[in-house]
Design a protein around this motif. Structure first.
Motif, PDB file in Angstrom:
ATOM      1  N   LYS A  11       0.842  -1.201   0.000  1.00 21.06           N
ATOM      2  CA  LYS A  11       0.000   0.000   0.000  1.00 21.06           C
ATOM      3  C   LYS A  11       0.873   1.245   0.000  1.00 21.06           C
ATOM      4  N   SER A  12       0.703   2.074  -1.021  1.00 20.51           N
ATOM      5  CA  SER A  12       1.560   3.247  -1.171  1.00 20.51           C
ATOM      6  C   SER A  12       0.792   4.534  -1.447  1.00 20.51           C
ATOM      7  N   LYS A  13      -0.526   4.482  -1.457  1.00 15.36           N
ATOM      8  CA  LYS A  13      -1.315   5.660  -1.823  1.00 15.36           C
ATOM      9  C   LYS A  13      -2.093   6.181  -0.627  1.00 15.36           C
ATOM     10  N   ALA A  14      -2.174   7.509  -0.541  1.00 19.53           N
ATOM     11  CA  ALA A  14      -3.042   8.191   0.407  1.00 19.53           C
ATOM     12  C   ALA A  14      -4.064   8.934  -0.443  1.00 19.53           C
ATOM     13  N   LEU A  15      -5.330   8.542  -0.392  1.00 17.14           N
ATOM     14  CA  LEU A  15      -6.363   9.246  -1.160  1.00 17.14           C
ATOM     15  C   LEU A  15      -6.625  10.572  -0.464  1.00 17.14           C
ATOM     16  N   TRP A  16      -6.572  11.651  -1.197  1.00 14.93           N
ATOM     17  CA  TRP A  16      -6.652  12.996  -0.625  1.00 14.93           C
ATOM     18  C   TRP A  16      -7.855  13.727  -1.182  1.00 14.93           C
ATOM     19  N   CYS A  17      -8.803  13.993  -0.316  1.00 12.83           N
ATOM     20  CA  CYS A  17      -9.969  14.793  -0.693  1.00 12.83           C
ATOM     21  C   CYS A  17      -9.542  16.239  -0.528  1.00 12.83           C
ATOM     22  N   ARG A  18      -9.015  16.803  -1.566  1.00 13.36           N
ATOM     23  CA  ARG A  18      -8.271  18.059  -1.537  1.00 13.36           C
ATOM     24  C   ARG A  18      -9.180  19.277  -1.513  1.00 13.36           C
ATOM     25  N   VAL A  19      -8.830  20.225  -0.666  1.00 16.82           N
ATOM     26  CA  VAL A  19      -9.444  21.545  -0.705  1.00 16.82           C
ATOM     27  C   VAL A  19      -8.341  22.509  -1.108  1.00 16.82           C
ATOM     28  N   ASP A  20      -7.457  22.854  -0.226  1.00 18.27           N
ATOM     29  CA  ASP A  20      -6.297  23.684  -0.550  1.00 18.27           C
ATOM     30  C   ASP A  20      -5.375  23.698   0.655  1.00 18.27           C
ATOM     31  N   GLN A  21      -4.779  22.587   0.956  1.00 18.91           N
ATOM     32  CA  GLN A  21      -3.967  22.452   2.154  1.00 18.91           C
ATOM     33  C   GLN A  21      -2.588  21.920   1.797  1.00 18.91           C
ATOM     34  N   LYS A  22      -1.624  22.803   1.675  1.00 17.39           N
ATOM     35  CA  LYS A  22      -0.274  22.376   1.305  1.00 17.39           C
ATOM     36  C   LYS A  22       0.402  21.588   2.418  1.00 17.39           C
ATOM     37  N   SER A  23       0.123  21.921   3.686  1.00 15.70           N
ATOM     38  CA  SER A  23       0.753  21.206   4.802  1.00 15.70           C
ATOM     39  C   SER A  23       0.355  19.736   4.790  1.00 15.70           C
ATOM     40  N   GLU A  34       2.344   8.437  -1.789  1.00 18.91           N
ATOM     41  CA  GLU A  34       2.064   9.202  -3.001  1.00 18.91           C
ATOM     42  C   GLU A  34       0.639   9.747  -2.886  1.00 18.91           C
ATOM     43  N   ALA A  35       0.482  11.039  -3.068  1.00 24.11           N
ATOM     44  CA  ALA A  35      -0.851  11.645  -2.980  1.00 24.11           C
ATOM     45  C   ALA A  35      -1.601  11.442  -4.288  1.00 24.11           C
ATOM     46  N   GLU A  36      -2.783  10.939  -4.198  1.00 21.28           N
ATOM     47  CA  GLU A  36      -3.675  10.804  -5.358  1.00 21.28           C
ATOM     48  C   GLU A  36      -4.899  11.658  -5.056  1.00 21.28           C
ATOM     49  N   VAL A  37      -5.072  12.722  -5.793  1.00 21.83           N
ATOM     50  CA  VAL A  37      -6.143  13.677  -5.530  1.00 21.83           C
ATOM     51  C   VAL A  37      -7.493  13.125  -5.974  1.00 21.83           C
ATOM     52  N   VAL A  38      -8.465  13.181  -5.075  1.00 23.75           N
ATOM     53  CA  VAL A  38      -9.863  12.901  -5.416  1.00 23.75           C
ATOM     54  C   VAL A  38     -10.505  14.279  -5.516  1.00 23.75           C
ATOM     55  N   ASN A  65     -16.292  14.538  -2.909  1.00 27.09           N
ATOM     56  CA  ASN A  65     -16.956  13.787  -3.972  1.00 27.09           C
ATOM     57  C   ASN A  65     -17.001  12.314  -3.542  1.00 27.09           C
ATOM     58  N   LEU A  66     -18.019  11.963  -2.761  1.00 24.31           N
ATOM     59  CA  LEU A  66     -18.116  10.612  -2.222  1.00 24.31           C
ATOM     60  C   LEU A  66     -18.247   9.561  -3.313  1.00 24.31           C
ATOM     61  N   GLU A  67     -18.927   9.892  -4.399  1.00 22.66           N
ATOM     62  CA  GLU A  67     -19.091   8.928  -5.492  1.00 22.66           C
ATOM     63  C   GLU A  67     -17.735   8.582  -6.101  1.00 22.66           C
ATOM     64  N   ARG A  71     -15.835   4.970  -5.954  1.00 21.41           N
ATOM     65  CA  ARG A  71     -15.367   4.301  -7.184  1.00 21.41           C
ATOM     66  C   ARG A  71     -13.896   3.932  -7.061  1.00 21.41           C
ATOM     67  N   ARG A  72     -13.090   4.860  -6.536  1.00 20.75           N
ATOM     68  CA  ARG A  72     -11.650   4.589  -6.406  1.00 20.75           C
ATOM     69  C   ARG A  72     -11.386   3.460  -5.412  1.00 20.75           C
ATOM     70  N   LEU A  73     -12.195   3.374  -4.376  1.00 20.19           N
ATOM     71  CA  LEU A  73     -11.993   2.345  -3.358  1.00 20.19           C
ATOM     72  C   LEU A  73     -12.404   0.954  -3.831  1.00 20.19           C
ATOM     73  N   GLN A  74     -13.043   0.856  -4.992  1.00 23.31           N
ATOM     74  CA  GLN A  74     -13.352  -0.452  -5.557  1.00 23.31           C
ATOM     75  C   GLN A  74     -12.060  -1.202  -5.883  1.00 23.31           C
ATOM     76  N   ASN A  75     -11.010  -0.456  -6.179  1.00 25.75           N
ATOM     77  CA  ASN A  75      -9.683  -1.019  -6.458  1.00 25.75           C
ATOM     78  C   ASN A  75      -8.736  -0.417  -5.424  1.00 25.75           C
ATOM     79  N   ASN A  76      -8.678  -1.025  -4.230  1.00 25.19           N
ATOM     80  CA  ASN A  76      -7.973  -0.391  -3.127  1.00 25.19           C
ATOM     81  C   ASN A  76      -6.696  -1.090  -2.687  1.00 25.19           C
ATOM     82  N   GLU A  77      -6.133  -1.948  -3.531  1.00 30.30           N
ATOM     83  CA  GLU A  77      -4.942  -2.691  -3.138  1.00 30.30           C
ATOM     84  C   GLU A  77      -3.773  -1.784  -2.756  1.00 30.30           C
ATOM     85  N   ASP A  78      -3.716  -0.583  -3.331  1.00 28.59           N
ATOM     86  CA  ASP A  78      -2.586   0.299  -3.071  1.00 28.59           C
ATOM     87  C   ASP A  78      -2.935   1.486  -2.169  1.00 28.59           C
TER      88      ASP A  78
END
Length: 87
Positions: A11-23, A34-38, A65-67, A71-78
């Motif tokens: 597992k190498s991904k952090a799903l990020w529900c991004r607003v505007d937070q650089k920290s 690795e950040a993957e933007v939702v 965007n919960l939908e 959808r992304r969590l359907q393939n959550n191996e990483d």
């Protein structure tokens, strides 16, 4: 509740529900992930407000965007975690 080390290694991904937070983004990278933007969805359905205590309604609110997240969590191996932020 952490996964076993062998499962964590996959597992190498952090799903990020991004607003505007650089920290938050920097923290994800510092953790070695690795950040993957939702992308958020735009919503203009702000509730009726009290003019004395609340700002006026907005037509460009950002919401998770919960939908897309589901959808992304359907393939959550990483996927190691989900990170949400607000401003």
């Amino acid at each position: 509740n952490q996964p076993p080390p062998t499962e964590r290694a996959k597992k190498s991904k952090a799903l990020w529900c991004r607003v505007d937070q650089k920290s938050c983004f920097k923290g994800i990278l510092l953790a070695g992930l690795e950040a993957e933007v939702v992308a958020p969805r735009t919503d203009g359905s702000a509730p009726i407000h009290n003019r004395k205590t609340q700002p006026p309604p907005s037509s460009d609110e950002l919401r998770t965007n919960l939908e897309a997240l589901e959808r992304r969590l359907q393939n959550n191996e990483d996927v190691f975690c989900i990170v949400t932020t607000t401003s």
